[in-house]
Design a protein around this motif. Structure first.
Motif, PDB file in Angstrom:
ATOM      1  N   VAL A   1       2.874  -0.131   3.470  1.00 64.79           N
ATOM      2  CA  VAL A   1       2.574  -1.393   4.161  1.00 64.79           C
ATOM      3  C   VAL A   1       2.717  -2.533   3.156  1.00 64.79           C
ATOM      4  O   VAL A   1       2.135  -2.502   2.065  1.00 64.79           O
ATOM      5  N   TRP A   2       3.472  -3.582   3.538  1.00 68.50           N
ATOM      6  CA  TRP A   2       3.661  -4.755   2.686  1.00 68.50           C
ATOM      7  C   TRP A   2       2.909  -5.955   3.268  1.00 68.50           C
ATOM      8  O   TRP A   2       2.885  -6.150   4.482  1.00 68.50           O
TER       9      TRP A   2
ATOM     10  N   LYS B   1       0.875  -1.182   0.000  1.00 65.66           N
ATOM     11  CA  LYS B   1       0.000   0.000   0.000  1.00 65.66           C
ATOM     12  C   LYS B   1       0.909   1.229   0.000  1.00 65.66           C
ATOM     13  O   LYS B   1       1.760   1.384   0.863  1.00 65.66           O
ATOM     14  N   GLY B   2       0.730   2.053  -1.021  1.00 67.02           N
ATOM     15  CA  GLY B   2       1.582   3.234  -1.145  1.00 67.02           C
ATOM     16  C   GLY B   2       1.308   4.276  -0.087  1.00 67.02           C
ATOM     17  O   GLY B   2       0.332   4.208   0.662  1.00 67.02           O
ATOM     18  N   THR B   3       2.152   5.315  -0.051  1.00 67.23           N
ATOM     19  CA  THR B   3       2.079   6.342   0.999  1.00 67.23           C
ATOM     20  C   THR B   3       1.123   7.461   0.650  1.00 67.23           C
ATOM     21  O   THR B   3       0.796   8.296   1.496  1.00 67.23           O
ATOM     22  N   GLY B   4       0.668   7.518  -0.615  1.00 61.96           N
ATOM     23  CA  GLY B   4      -0.167   8.655  -1.024  1.00 61.96           C
ATOM     24  C   GLY B   4      -1.451   8.746  -0.234  1.00 61.96           C
ATOM     25  O   GLY B   4      -1.858   9.829   0.191  1.00 61.96           O
TER      26      GLY B   4
ATOM     27  N   SER C   1      -6.970  -9.870   1.611  1.00 61.86           N
ATOM     28  CA  SER C   1      -6.104  -9.367   2.670  1.00 61.86           C
ATOM     29  C   SER C   1      -6.397  -7.884   2.860  1.00 61.86           C
ATOM     30  O   SER C   1      -6.622  -7.145   1.887  1.00 61.86           O
ATOM     31  N   THR C   2      -6.421  -7.451   4.098  1.00 64.06           N
ATOM     32  CA  THR C   2      -6.738  -6.056   4.405  1.00 64.06           C
ATOM     33  C   THR C   2      -5.478  -5.305   4.818  1.00 64.06           C
ATOM     34  O   THR C   2      -4.756  -5.750   5.726  1.00 64.06           O
ATOM     35  N   PHE C   3      -5.208  -4.183   4.163  1.00 65.58           N
ATOM     36  CA  PHE C   3      -4.083  -3.328   4.523  1.00 65.58           C
ATOM     37  C   PHE C   3      -4.573  -2.269   5.501  1.00 65.58           C
ATOM     38  O   PHE C   3      -5.524  -1.522   5.204  1.00 65.58           O
TER      39      PHE C   3
ATOM     40  N   SER D   1      -0.544  -2.035  -5.017  1.00 63.33           N
ATOM     41  CA  SER D   1       0.201  -2.540  -6.166  1.00 63.33           C
ATOM     42  C   SER D   1       0.807  -3.897  -5.822  1.00 63.33           C
ATOM     43  O   SER D   1       1.117  -4.178  -4.651  1.00 63.33           O
ATOM     44  N   VAL D   2       0.968  -4.724  -6.848  1.00 66.93           N
ATOM     45  CA  VAL D   2       1.633  -6.015  -6.678  1.00 66.93           C
ATOM     46  C   VAL D   2       3.077  -5.854  -7.121  1.00 66.93           C
ATOM     47  O   VAL D   2       3.350  -5.430  -8.260  1.00 66.93           O
ATOM     48  N   GLN D   3       4.008  -6.213  -6.227  1.00 69.22           N
ATOM     49  CA  GLN D   3       5.427  -6.060  -6.534  1.00 69.22           C
ATOM     50  C   GLN D   3       5.949  -7.271  -7.302  1.00 69.22           C
ATOM     51  O   GLN D   3       6.659  -7.134  -8.289  1.00 69.22           O
ATOM     52  N   ASP D   4       5.592  -8.464  -6.867  1.00 70.65           N
ATOM     53  CA  ASP D   4       5.988  -9.688  -7.584  1.00 70.65           C
ATOM     54  C   ASP D   4       5.007 -10.802  -7.237  1.00 70.65           C
ATOM     55  O   ASP D   4       4.281 -10.730  -6.244  1.00 70.65           O
TER      56      ASP D   4
END
Length: 250
Positions: free
Chosen positions: A200-201, A156-159, A189-191, A237-240
């Motif tokens: 948050v990863w 989850k990005g910081t924006g 999954s909940t961020f 976003s999905v990183q990998d």
């Protein structure tokens, strides 16, 4: 008075009488060998008292006589003690091993950053026929049960870190160039809300299985983002991601 001499007839009679009286004793004590037989022995003359104990054998009795002399059966005796167990026999030969059933497998790995679509629309993050690297489509030589295992790493990005982001992912399959079918379950999954603006990863495991006939199949994992405030504002976003698909005879 003078005594008269006995007459010859008288003398003969006396001699005959003497022989008759004395002859019996002579015959009893001087019987010739084998001179006494059945005709000389009176009926019932031979009794048990005249037979030597233990001198008779089975051959002395008429056939079938001895079997009629059997007494009543006695009471059953006590059971004997149990004997020792015998030695363990040798193990039988092991049968031949059955033939190994058919198997198939495929995989796909993606290290790209995939920004999830706004408004909660599902976005493809990995696919067997397009990911890099990939094994390509899963080929089943016969009807098989397919197991899919995928791991997705998202952040989850910081924006908009102050909003709660929800990530949902699903597995899908298609035969050849056909349309995709979604498999359940759909893990999510909940961020959490992050007030200090730090990203948050989180990781998510997605598993599914399906029985399929022989054919050529493509598999993909799709993910979507949403949050409780407004769709498309979670900035997930999905990183990998990576996916492994294995199949065995059903």
């Amino acid at each position: 008075m003078a005594l008269k001499s006995p007459s010859p007839a008288l003398i003969v009679s006396c001699v005959a009488l003497a022989v008759a009286l004395g002859g019996t004793g002579y015959a009893v004590t001087n019987l010739p060998k084998n001179s006494v037989g059945n005709s000389q022995i009176k009926k019932s003359a031979v009794t048990s008292a005249k037979v030597k104990d233990g001198s008779l054998v089975a051959a002395d009795f008429k056939a079938g006589v001895l079997t009629t002399l059997a007494g009543t059966q006695g009471a059953k005796g006590d059971a004997g003690a149990t004997g020792e167990a015998g030695a363990t026999g040798a193990s039988g030969a092991t049968g031949p091993t059955g033939a190994t059933g058919p198997t198939a497998s495929a995989y796909g790995v993606s290290n790209l950053v995939v920004a999830l679509s706004a408004g909660g629309a599902a976005t493809e993050v990995i696919r067997l026929t397009t990911a890099s690297p990939t094994s390509g489509a899963l080929v089943l030589p016969t009807a098989m049960r397919v197991f899919v295992m995928a791991d997705v790493n998202a952040y989850k990005g910081t924006g908009l870190a102050s909003t709660v982001g929800n990530l949902t992912c699903r597995v899908r399959w298609a035969e050849g160039a056909g349309s995709f079918t979604t498999l359940t379950p759909l893990p999510s999954s909940t961020f959490p809300n992050v007030s200090n603006g730090t990203a948050v990863w989180q990781s998510m495991s997605v598993t599914a299985q399906v029985d399929l006939p022989a054919g050529r199949y493509d598999f993909q994992v799709q993910c979507s983002a949403s949050n409780s405030v407004g769709l498309g504002t979670a900035q997930l976003s999905v990183q990998d991601a990576e996916m492994n698909v294995v199949a065995a005879a059903a």
